[in-house]
Design a protein around this motif. Structure first.
Motif, PDB file in Angstrom:
ATOM      1  N   ARG A  39       0.640  -1.338  -0.013  1.00 60.73           N
ATOM      2  CA  ARG A  39      -0.112  -0.056  -0.073  1.00 60.73           C
ATOM      3  C   ARG A  39       0.785   1.290  -0.081  1.00 60.73           C
ATOM      4  O   ARG A  39       0.298   2.358  -0.029  1.00 60.73           O
ATOM      5  CB  ARG A  39      -0.919  -0.174   0.992  1.00 60.73           C
ATOM      6  N   ILE A  40       2.287   1.145   0.027  1.00 58.86           N
ATOM      7  CA  ILE A  40       3.002   2.210  -0.279  1.00 58.86           C
ATOM      8  C   ILE A  40       3.266   2.704  -1.487  1.00 58.86           C
ATOM      9  O   ILE A  40       3.604   1.838  -2.281  1.00 58.86           O
ATOM     10  CB  ILE A  40       4.634   2.121   0.568  1.00 58.86           C
ATOM     11  N   LEU A  41       2.748   3.954  -1.728  1.00 61.25           N
ATOM     12  CA  LEU A  41       2.870   4.315  -3.576  1.00 61.25           C
ATOM     13  C   LEU A  41       3.819   5.278  -3.740  1.00 61.25           C
ATOM     14  O   LEU A  41       4.283   6.265  -2.693  1.00 61.25           O
ATOM     15  CB  LEU A  41       1.656   4.942  -3.650  1.00 61.25           C
ATOM     16  N   VAL A  42       4.572   5.067  -4.597  1.00 59.35           N
ATOM     17  CA  VAL A  42       5.834   6.108  -4.970  1.00 59.35           C
ATOM     18  C   VAL A  42       4.946   7.060  -5.872  1.00 59.35           C
ATOM     19  O   VAL A  42       4.351   7.064  -6.583  1.00 59.35           O
ATOM     20  CB  VAL A  42       6.864   5.532  -5.782  1.00 59.35           C
ATOM     21  N   ARG A  43       5.018   8.420  -5.238  1.00 53.39           N
ATOM     22  CA  ARG A  43       4.332   9.792  -5.775  1.00 53.39           C
ATOM     23  C   ARG A  43       5.334  10.483  -6.415  1.00 53.39           C
ATOM     24  O   ARG A  43       4.923  11.290  -7.415  1.00 53.39           O
ATOM     25  CB  ARG A  43       3.619  10.511  -4.539  1.00 53.39           C
ATOM     26  N   HIS A  44       6.738  10.431  -6.130  1.00 54.72           N
ATOM     27  CA  HIS A  44       7.680  11.018  -6.836  1.00 54.72           C
ATOM     28  C   HIS A  44       8.999  10.311  -6.920  1.00 54.72           C
ATOM     29  O   HIS A  44       9.274  10.132  -5.807  1.00 54.72           O
ATOM     30  CB  HIS A  44       7.899  12.596  -6.374  1.00 54.72           C
ATOM     31  N   HIS A 101      15.930  11.464  -4.788  1.00 52.67           N
ATOM     32  CA  HIS A 101      14.655  11.751  -4.204  1.00 52.67           C
ATOM     33  C   HIS A 101      13.652  10.822  -4.254  1.00 52.67           C
ATOM     34  O   HIS A 101      13.222  10.334  -5.510  1.00 52.67           O
ATOM     35  CB  HIS A 101      14.333  13.162  -4.622  1.00 52.67           C
ATOM     36  N   LEU A 102      12.813  10.585  -3.252  1.00 56.64           N
ATOM     37  CA  LEU A 102      11.885   9.693  -3.283  1.00 56.64           C
ATOM     38  C   LEU A 102      10.858  10.366  -2.254  1.00 56.64           C
ATOM     39  O   LEU A 102      11.054  10.849  -1.354  1.00 56.64           O
ATOM     40  CB  LEU A 102      11.926   8.555  -2.677  1.00 56.64           C
ATOM     41  N   ARG A 103       9.387  10.286  -2.847  1.00 59.30           N
ATOM     42  CA  ARG A 103       8.492  10.868  -2.086  1.00 59.30           C
ATOM     43  C   ARG A 103       7.087   9.738  -2.270  1.00 59.30           C
ATOM     44  O   ARG A 103       6.969   9.429  -3.311  1.00 59.30           O
ATOM     45  CB  ARG A 103       7.786  11.976  -2.701  1.00 59.30           C
ATOM     46  N   LEU A 104       7.007   9.290  -0.993  1.00 59.71           N
ATOM     47  CA  LEU A 104       5.960   8.139  -0.873  1.00 59.71           C
ATOM     48  C   LEU A 104       4.802   8.432  -0.041  1.00 59.71           C
ATOM     49  O   LEU A 104       4.839   9.149   0.752  1.00 59.71           O
ATOM     50  CB  LEU A 104       6.987   7.085   0.035  1.00 59.71           C
ATOM     51  N   GLU A 105       3.843   7.860  -0.633  1.00 55.59           N
ATOM     52  CA  GLU A 105       2.414   7.809   0.125  1.00 55.59           C
ATOM     53  C   GLU A 105       2.309   6.631   0.820  1.00 55.59           C
ATOM     54  O   GLU A 105       2.411   5.657   0.593  1.00 55.59           O
ATOM     55  CB  GLU A 105       1.302   8.098  -0.817  1.00 55.59           C
ATOM     56  N   LEU A 106       2.000   7.071   2.507  1.00 51.95           N
ATOM     57  CA  LEU A 106       2.134   5.774   3.190  1.00 51.95           C
ATOM     58  C   LEU A 106       0.662   5.458   3.549  1.00 51.95           C
ATOM     59  O   LEU A 106      -0.163   6.278   3.786  1.00 51.95           O
ATOM     60  CB  LEU A 106       2.472   6.296   4.501  1.00 51.95           C
ATOM     61  N   PRO A 107       0.211   4.298   3.882  1.00 51.35           N
ATOM     62  CA  PRO A 107      -1.103   3.921   4.466  1.00 51.35           C
ATOM     63  C   PRO A 107      -1.336   4.370   5.837  1.00 51.35           C
ATOM     64  O   PRO A 107      -0.487   4.811   6.424  1.00 51.35           O
ATOM     65  CB  PRO A 107      -0.954   2.442   4.654  1.00 51.35           C
ATOM     66  N   ALA A 108      -2.622   4.961   5.951  1.00 45.74           N
ATOM     67  CA  ALA A 108      -3.036   5.665   7.110  1.00 45.74           C
ATOM     68  C   ALA A 108      -2.532   4.929   8.385  1.00 45.74           C
ATOM     69  O   ALA A 108      -2.342   5.573   9.579  1.00 45.74           O
ATOM     70  CB  ALA A 108      -4.325   5.854   7.179  1.00 45.74           C
ATOM     71  N   GLU A 109      -2.464   3.483   8.513  1.00 48.08           N
ATOM     72  CA  GLU A 109      -2.253   2.904   9.638  1.00 48.08           C
ATOM     73  C   GLU A 109      -0.847   3.299  10.426  1.00 48.08           C
ATOM     74  O   GLU A 109      -0.634   2.933  11.453  1.00 48.08           O
ATOM     75  CB  GLU A 109      -2.363   1.348   9.362  1.00 48.08           C
ATOM     76  N   VAL A 110       0.058   3.765   9.373  1.00 48.36           N
ATOM     77  CA  VAL A 110       1.302   3.941   9.973  1.00 48.36           C
ATOM     78  C   VAL A 110       1.571   5.496   9.954  1.00 48.36           C
ATOM     79  O   VAL A 110       2.819   5.725  10.056  1.00 48.36           O
ATOM     80  CB  VAL A 110       2.386   3.278   8.928  1.00 48.36           C
ATOM     81  N   CYS A 111       0.537   6.442   9.941  1.00 45.95           N
ATOM     82  CA  CYS A 111       1.032   7.643   9.738  1.00 45.95           C
ATOM     83  C   CYS A 111       0.430   8.242  11.321  1.00 45.95           C
ATOM     84  O   CYS A 111      -0.477   9.223  11.450  1.00 45.95           O
ATOM     85  CB  CYS A 111       0.152   8.232   8.658  1.00 45.95           C
ATOM     86  N   HIS A 112       1.267   7.824  12.142  1.00 42.22           N
ATOM     87  CA  HIS A 112       1.254   8.268  13.462  1.00 42.22           C
ATOM     88  C   HIS A 112       2.741   8.684  14.122  1.00 42.22           C
ATOM     89  O   HIS A 112       3.748   8.272  13.528  1.00 42.22           O
ATOM     90  CB  HIS A 112       0.519   7.728  14.590  1.00 42.22           C
TER      91      HIS A 112
END
Length: 88
Positions: free
Chosen positions: A9-14, A19-30
């Motif tokens: 569920r981790i997505l590469v956005r850039h 350089h990497l910019r990753l979108e993370l699943p909500a469950e690990v965003c704390h």
């Protein structure tokens, strides 16, 4: 949720050299998980800045692409997923 489920569920956005910019699943965003991911990825030789943004569900990684690559970053991040602390 398993490590494999989270990793998928981790997505590469850039992505560009160094350089990497990753979108993370909500469950690990704390905060606790973010600190653990920053530390794990930051320990990769060549990584010089890791920024976790919980509200944006984002992890930005800057690295010297002569010393490491995106695959090294991905392996470190995936390895950290199994040991993330729970949300407070």
């Amino acid at each position: 949720m398993t490590v494999d489920d989270l990793a998928r569920r981790i997505l590469v956005r850039h992505r560009e050299a160094g350089h990497l910019r990753l979108e993370l699943p909500a469950e690990v965003c704390h905060a606790a998980a973010g600190a653990a991911m920053e530390a794990a990825v930051g320990a990769v030789a060549g990584v010089y800045r890791v920024t976790f943004q919980a509200a944006e569900r984002r992890l930005a990684v800057h690295f010297d692409d002569r010393l490491c690559n995106a695959a090294d970053v991905a392996r470190a991040l995936r390895a950290s997923l199994g040991n993330l602390p729970p949300a407070d």
